[in-house]
Structure formats: C-alpha cells, structure tokens
Design a protein around this motif. Structure first.
Motif, PDB file in Angstrom:
ATOM      1  N   PHE A  13      12.732 -10.808  38.802  1.00 18.32           N
ATOM      2  CA  PHE A  13      13.164 -10.396  37.470  1.00 18.32           C
ATOM      3  C   PHE A  13      12.756  -8.959  37.143  1.00 18.32           C
ATOM      4  CE2 PHE A  13      13.025 -15.120  36.717  1.00 18.32           C
ATOM      5  CZ  PHE A  13      14.404 -15.273  36.623  1.00 18.32           C
ATOM      6  N   THR A  14      11.736  -8.464  37.812  1.00 20.95           N
ATOM      7  CA  THR A  14      11.353  -7.064  37.648  1.00 20.95           C
ATOM      8  C   THR A  14      12.339  -6.151  38.365  1.00 20.95           C
ATOM      9  OG1 THR A  14       8.990  -7.566  37.419  1.00 20.95           O
ATOM     10  CG2 THR A  14       9.558  -5.358  38.168  1.00 20.95           C
ATOM     11  N   ALA A  15      12.694  -6.513  39.578  1.00 19.37           N
ATOM     12  CA  ALA A  15      13.459  -5.619  40.447  1.00 19.37           C
ATOM     13  C   ALA A  15      14.906  -5.428  40.020  1.00 19.37           C
ATOM     14  CB  ALA A  15      13.416  -6.128  41.888  1.00 19.37           C
ATOM     15  N   VAL A  16      15.382  -6.174  39.040  1.00 22.08           N
ATOM     16  CA  VAL A  16      16.748  -5.927  38.574  1.00 22.08           C
ATOM     17  C   VAL A  16      16.886  -4.524  37.976  1.00 22.08           C
ATOM     18  CG1 VAL A  16      17.232  -8.367  38.181  1.00 22.08           C
ATOM     19  CG2 VAL A  16      16.346  -6.973  36.298  1.00 22.08           C
TER      20      VAL A  16
ATOM     21  N   GLU B   7       5.585   0.384  42.217  1.00 22.26           N
ATOM     22  CA  GLU B   7       4.661   0.329  41.077  1.00 22.26           C
ATOM     23  C   GLU B   7       5.227  -0.530  39.946  1.00 22.26           C
ATOM     24  OE1 GLU B   7       1.622   1.204  40.775  1.00 22.26           O
ATOM     25  OE2 GLU B   7       1.372   2.340  42.633  1.00 22.26           O
ATOM     26  N   GLY B   8       6.538  -0.478  39.761  1.00 22.06           N
ATOM     27  CA  GLY B   8       7.153  -1.328  38.758  1.00 22.06           C
ATOM     28  C   GLY B   8       7.003  -2.800  39.099  1.00 22.06           C
ATOM     29  N   ILE B   9       7.247  -3.134  40.359  1.00 16.78           N
ATOM     30  CA  ILE B   9       7.104  -4.519  40.809  1.00 16.78           C
ATOM     31  C   ILE B   9       5.650  -4.967  40.712  1.00 16.78           C
ATOM     32  CG2 ILE B   9       7.257  -6.017  42.840  1.00 16.78           C
ATOM     33  CD1 ILE B   9       9.781  -4.420  43.617  1.00 16.78           C
ATOM     34  N   LYS B  10       4.741  -4.098  41.089  1.00 19.42           N
ATOM     35  CA  LYS B  10       3.320  -4.446  41.003  1.00 19.42           C
ATOM     36  C   LYS B  10       2.912  -4.751  39.570  1.00 19.42           C
ATOM     37  CE  LYS B  10       0.032  -1.308  41.891  1.00 19.42           C
ATOM     38  NZ  LYS B  10      -0.891  -0.456  42.686  1.00 19.42           N
ATOM     39  N   GLY B  11       3.413  -3.967  38.623  1.00 20.93           N
ATOM     40  CA  GLY B  11       3.088  -4.193  37.227  1.00 20.93           C
ATOM     41  C   GLY B  11       3.599  -5.531  36.729  1.00 20.93           C
TER      42      GLY B  11
ATOM     43  N   GLN C 108      27.456  -0.434  35.836  1.00 16.19           N
ATOM     44  CA  GLN C 108      26.730  -0.714  37.076  1.00 16.19           C
ATOM     45  C   GLN C 108      25.568  -1.671  36.815  1.00 16.19           C
ATOM     46  OE1 GLN C 108      28.023   0.531  39.946  1.00 16.19           O
ATOM     47  NE2 GLN C 108      29.602   1.340  38.573  1.00 16.19           N
ATOM     48  N   SER C 109      25.181  -2.389  37.855  1.00 17.59           N
ATOM     49  CA  SER C 109      24.067  -3.331  37.722  1.00 17.59           C
ATOM     50  C   SER C 109      22.959  -3.096  38.737  1.00 17.59           C
ATOM     51  CB  SER C 109      24.582  -4.770  37.860  1.00 17.59           C
ATOM     52  OG  SER C 109      25.501  -5.070  36.830  1.00 17.59           O
ATOM     53  N   ALA C 110      23.082  -2.062  39.557  1.00 17.34           N
ATOM     54  CA  ALA C 110      22.051  -1.772  40.555  1.00 17.34           C
ATOM     55  C   ALA C 110      20.781  -1.267  39.875  1.00 17.34           C
ATOM     56  CB  ALA C 110      22.557  -0.735  41.549  1.00 17.34           C
ATOM     57  N   PRO C 111      19.611  -1.613  40.391  1.00 10.75           N
ATOM     58  CA  PRO C 111      18.362  -1.127  39.802  1.00 10.75           C
ATOM     59  C   PRO C 111      18.220   0.374  39.946  1.00 10.75           C
ATOM     60  CG  PRO C 111      17.945  -2.228  41.892  1.00 10.75           C
ATOM     61  CD  PRO C 111      19.384  -2.478  41.557  1.00 10.75           C
ATOM     62  N   TYR C 112      17.347   0.969  39.132  1.00 13.37           N
ATOM     63  CA  TYR C 112      17.242   2.423  39.115  1.00 13.37           C
ATOM     64  C   TYR C 112      15.849   2.925  39.504  1.00 13.37           C
ATOM     65  CZ  TYR C 112      15.844   1.219  34.269  1.00 13.37           C
ATOM     66  OH  TYR C 112      15.271   0.651  33.152  1.00 13.37           O
ATOM     67  N   ASN C 113      15.117   2.109  40.279  1.00 15.20           N
ATOM     68  CA  ASN C 113      13.863   2.541  40.912  1.00 15.20           C
ATOM     69  C   ASN C 113      12.816   2.995  39.900  1.00 15.20           C
ATOM     70  OD1 ASN C 113      12.421   2.826  43.369  1.00 15.20           O
ATOM     71  ND2 ASN C 113      12.684   5.050  43.298  1.00 15.20           N
ATOM     72  N   SER C 114      12.735   2.305  38.781  1.00 12.75           N
ATOM     73  CA  SER C 114      11.785   2.694  37.740  1.00 12.75           C
ATOM     74  C   SER C 114      10.375   2.229  38.067  1.00 12.75           C
ATOM     75  CB  SER C 114      12.202   2.106  36.392  1.00 12.75           C
ATOM     76  OG  SER C 114      11.245   2.398  35.401  1.00 12.75           O
ATOM     77  N   TRP C 115       9.394   3.089  37.755  1.00 11.89           N
ATOM     78  CA  TRP C 115       7.985   2.716  37.839  1.00 11.89           C
ATOM     79  C   TRP C 115       7.374   2.624  36.436  1.00 11.89           C
ATOM     80  CZ3 TRP C 115       6.461   6.897  35.301  1.00 11.89           C
ATOM     81  CH2 TRP C 115       7.054   8.143  35.590  1.00 11.89           C
TER      82      TRP C 115
ATOM     83  N   ASP D  52       4.864 -23.333  38.197  1.00  9.35           N
ATOM     84  CA  ASP D  52       3.631 -24.096  38.350  1.00  9.35           C
ATOM     85  C   ASP D  52       2.826 -23.799  39.597  1.00  9.35           C
ATOM     86  OD1 ASP D  52       3.977 -25.423  35.926  1.00  9.35           O
ATOM     87  OD2 ASP D  52       5.251 -26.956  36.834  1.00  9.35           O
ATOM     88  N   ASP D  53       3.182 -22.751  40.327  1.00  9.77           N
ATOM     89  CA  ASP D  53       2.316 -22.319  41.423  1.00  9.77           C
ATOM     90  C   ASP D  53       2.390 -20.802  41.533  1.00  9.77           C
ATOM     91  OD1 ASP D  53       4.133 -21.509  43.958  1.00  9.77           O
ATOM     92  OD2 ASP D  53       5.071 -23.170  42.887  1.00  9.77           O
ATOM     93  N   LEU D  54       1.321 -20.218  42.013  1.00  7.04           N
ATOM     94  CA  LEU D  54       1.166 -18.770  41.988  1.00  7.04           C
ATOM     95  C   LEU D  54       2.204 -18.060  42.847  1.00  7.04           C
ATOM     96  CD1 LEU D  54      -0.362 -16.292  41.029  1.00  7.04           C
ATOM     97  CD2 LEU D  54      -2.048 -16.693  42.855  1.00  7.04           C
ATOM     98  N   GLN D  55       2.512 -18.591  44.002  1.00 10.36           N
ATOM     99  CA  GLN D  55       3.484 -17.931  44.873  1.00 10.36           C
ATOM    100  C   GLN D  55       4.868 -17.876  44.233  1.00 10.36           C
ATOM    101  OE1 GLN D  55       2.698 -16.159  47.588  1.00 10.36           O
ATOM    102  NE2 GLN D  55       0.627 -16.692  46.903  1.00 10.36           N
ATOM    103  N   THR D  56       5.241 -18.921  43.535  1.00 13.18           N
ATOM    104  CA  THR D  56       6.526 -18.897  42.835  1.00 13.18           C
ATOM    105  C   THR D  56       6.499 -17.895  41.697  1.00 13.18           C
ATOM    106  OG1 THR D  56       6.906 -21.223  43.379  1.00 13.18           O
ATOM    107  CG2 THR D  56       8.231 -20.286  41.608  1.00 13.18           C
ATOM    108  N   VAL D  57       5.392 -17.834  40.976  1.00 10.19           N
ATOM    109  CA  VAL D  57       5.245 -16.844  39.903  1.00 10.19           C
ATOM    110  C   VAL D  57       5.414 -15.434  40.450  1.00 10.19           C
ATOM    111  CG1 VAL D  57       3.576 -15.785  38.316  1.00 10.19           C
ATOM    112  CG2 VAL D  57       3.854 -18.277  38.371  1.00 10.19           C
ATOM    113  N   LEU D  58       4.773 -15.140  41.566  1.00  9.35           N
ATOM    114  CA  LEU D  58       4.876 -13.804  42.155  1.00  9.35           C
ATOM    115  C   LEU D  58       6.302 -13.519  42.610  1.00  9.35           C
ATOM    116  CD1 LEU D  58       1.597 -13.772  44.288  1.00  9.35           C
ATOM    117  CD2 LEU D  58       2.027 -12.494  42.184  1.00  9.35           C
ATOM    118  N   ARG D  59       6.943 -14.493  43.222  1.00 11.87           N
ATOM    119  CA  ARG D  59       8.318 -14.302  43.708  1.00 11.87           C
ATOM    120  C   ARG D  59       9.280 -14.097  42.547  1.00 11.87           C
ATOM    121  NH1 ARG D  59      12.118 -18.119  44.494  1.00 11.87           N
ATOM    122  NH2 ARG D  59      10.576 -19.804  44.429  1.00 11.87           N
ATOM    123  N   LYS D  60       9.146 -14.908  41.520  1.00 18.25           N
ATOM    124  CA  LYS D  60      10.041 -14.788  40.371  1.00 18.25           C
ATOM    125  C   LYS D  60       9.762 -13.514  39.578  1.00 18.25           C
ATOM    126  CE  LYS D  60      12.688 -18.399  40.658  1.00 18.25           C
ATOM    127  NZ  LYS D  60      14.173 -18.287  40.723  1.00 18.25           N
TER     128      LYS D  60
END
Length: 255
Positions: free
Chosen positions: A116-119, A125-129, A81-88, A104-112
């Motif tokens: 890559f975190t949410a996989v 809390e995981g995404i925030k970190g 499986q490849s679905a995320p597992y809701n880790s914090w 090269d810009d903050l909004q792209t950094v936050l989006r990327k």
C-alpha cells in the motif's frame, strides 16, 4: 486508527504555526481533518471493501480536493497515470495505520504495508517509513513492550531512536521526508505516559505537526489500548458523515 486521525486533527492548526511546548489546547475551534485523515480513511475503506487502493486514493481526492495534499501527490492523483513516483516523503507513513490493525501476523503486516505504500512511495525510504509505522502498531497491539518495539524498529529498519523527545525538540525543524519524520514520531510515542501525552510530545517537536502526531497517534492507540472517549467524540464530530461512517466500521471490525 482513530488515534492517527485524532493526531492529525489536533496537529492541524500547528503545521504552519509550530510550537515547542506540550502546553497547548488539545482541540480548538480551528482544528480540522487534513489529507492525513482522508488518505488513512481511504486505506481503511480499501481494507473493508477490497476496492483497489489507487482507485480509492483518486476517488477520495475528488471528494476532498482541498485537504492539503503535497505537490507531488496532487500531480499524481490528478493525472490519468497510476505508476508510483518514487517518493521518499512522509505521506505513506501517515496513512498506513489501518494495516497495523487489520492483519494478524507481522510478516503479512510488512508485506501489506509495502504494497500500500509503494503505490506512490516506492522509494526505499518511503517503504521503510510505511513498514516501520505499521510494524510498530502491530507490535504495540500484540502487547510488546516499548523496549521491544524500539529494538525491533532499530534493528530491522536502521532508525536511530536513542534521543529522548526533549533532546530532539531542541533542534528539530520542518521535515517532510519519511526518514526525518518517522523516527521522531516513534520517539514521541516511546517517551509518552498515555495517549494524549504521546500526541503532545509529537506536536511539541514542531515541524510537520499533523503528520508527526498522526503517526504517533496510530501507535499510541495500539499500545495504550484505546483512545479516550472525549477525544473520540471530538474526532467524530469533526469528520463528515462519510469519513465518520468508514472510520466507525473499521474500528468496529479491527480495533
């Protein structure tokens, strides 16, 4: 990102043998790279080659199955499986540093960083970190002051960064959560005088030492402009040929 890898390697021998002092050998014969470095370099490879990150996570795990992964990640990466597992947990923040360097810009950094975190770590809390770590790196490498970085992280993500690292050290214990690792790692950077001092601050807190120092090291490299040559040379000597080559390619392109 070599700063993050350096932090991981230096902290590797203290994760299960915590210290509460900054007076320790920076490298010992027992230092090694852990899952923190492996998954950081997997993300660097994704950014270099456009290989899907989930594919790279599973491939790098097969190459390095004994690097010290957490139980939830190990179960996920071994499954079909490849679905995320809701880790914090702090596992996404530890591997995210390449994002802070590659865009090269903050909004792209936050989006990327969220992408890559949410996989795996799709808990808020995981995404925030992951986002806060990548944002701190971006802000640091674009010449923001420590106070500007602190203000942004506190106002954007709600972390309390008011305690000095000397105060945190008194009561801090092992914590694998994102919310119990990222603010402390950020403060270790904020209270540092140079790159090596930032790593010493992070490890001296005790706790999940390699991950704390990995997060701190990525930010400290960006802020101080480089990693001392003697540290880089030692890191490259510990990485194997594959990981060393990917790291050098990423550093040459983005750092």
């Amino acid at each position: 990102m070599i700063g993050a890898i350096a932090g991981d390697i230096v902290g590797s021998v203290y994760e299960w043998h915590n210290i509460k002092s900054k007076d320790f050998p920076f490298f010992t014969e027992k230092c090694f790279f852990t899952d923190d470095s492996v998954l950081t370099i997997a993300l660097a490879d994704t950014l270099l080659t456009d290989t899907p990150y989930v594919e790279n996570l599973k491939k790098f795990y097969r190459w390095y199955p004994d690097a010290g992964y957490g139980g939830s990640f190990r179960k996920w990466v071994q499954s079909s499986q490849s679905a995320p597992y809701n880790s914090w947990g702090n596992g996404a923040a530890m591997r995210i540093s390449p994002v802070g360097y590659a865009f090269d810009d903050l909004q792209t950094v936050l989006r990327k960083a969220e992408e890559f975190t949410a996989v795996t770590h799709n808990h808020p809390e995981g995404i925030k970190g992951g986002q806060s770590t990548a944002a701190a790196i971006f802000l640091a490498r674009t010449c923001k002051t420590k106070e500007e970085i602190r203000h942004y992280i506190e106002s954007q993500f709600g972390y309390d960064l008011s305690l000095h690292v000397d105060e945190i050290r008194l009561t801090y214990t092992y914590d694998e959560s994102s919310q119990g690792t990222v603010p402390q790692a950020l403060r270790a950077f904020l209270d540092s005088t140079d790159f090596a001092d930032a790593i010493r601050n992070a490890i001296s807190l005790g706790g999940d030492s390699d991950t704390l120092a990995c997060i701190t090291g990525g930010i400290a490299q960006a802020f101080y402009g480089s990693v001392p040559t003697w540290i880089q040379e030692k890191v490259y000597s510990i990485l194997d040929e594959r990981l060393r080559a990917i790291t050098q390619q990423f550093v040459a392109r983005y750092c």
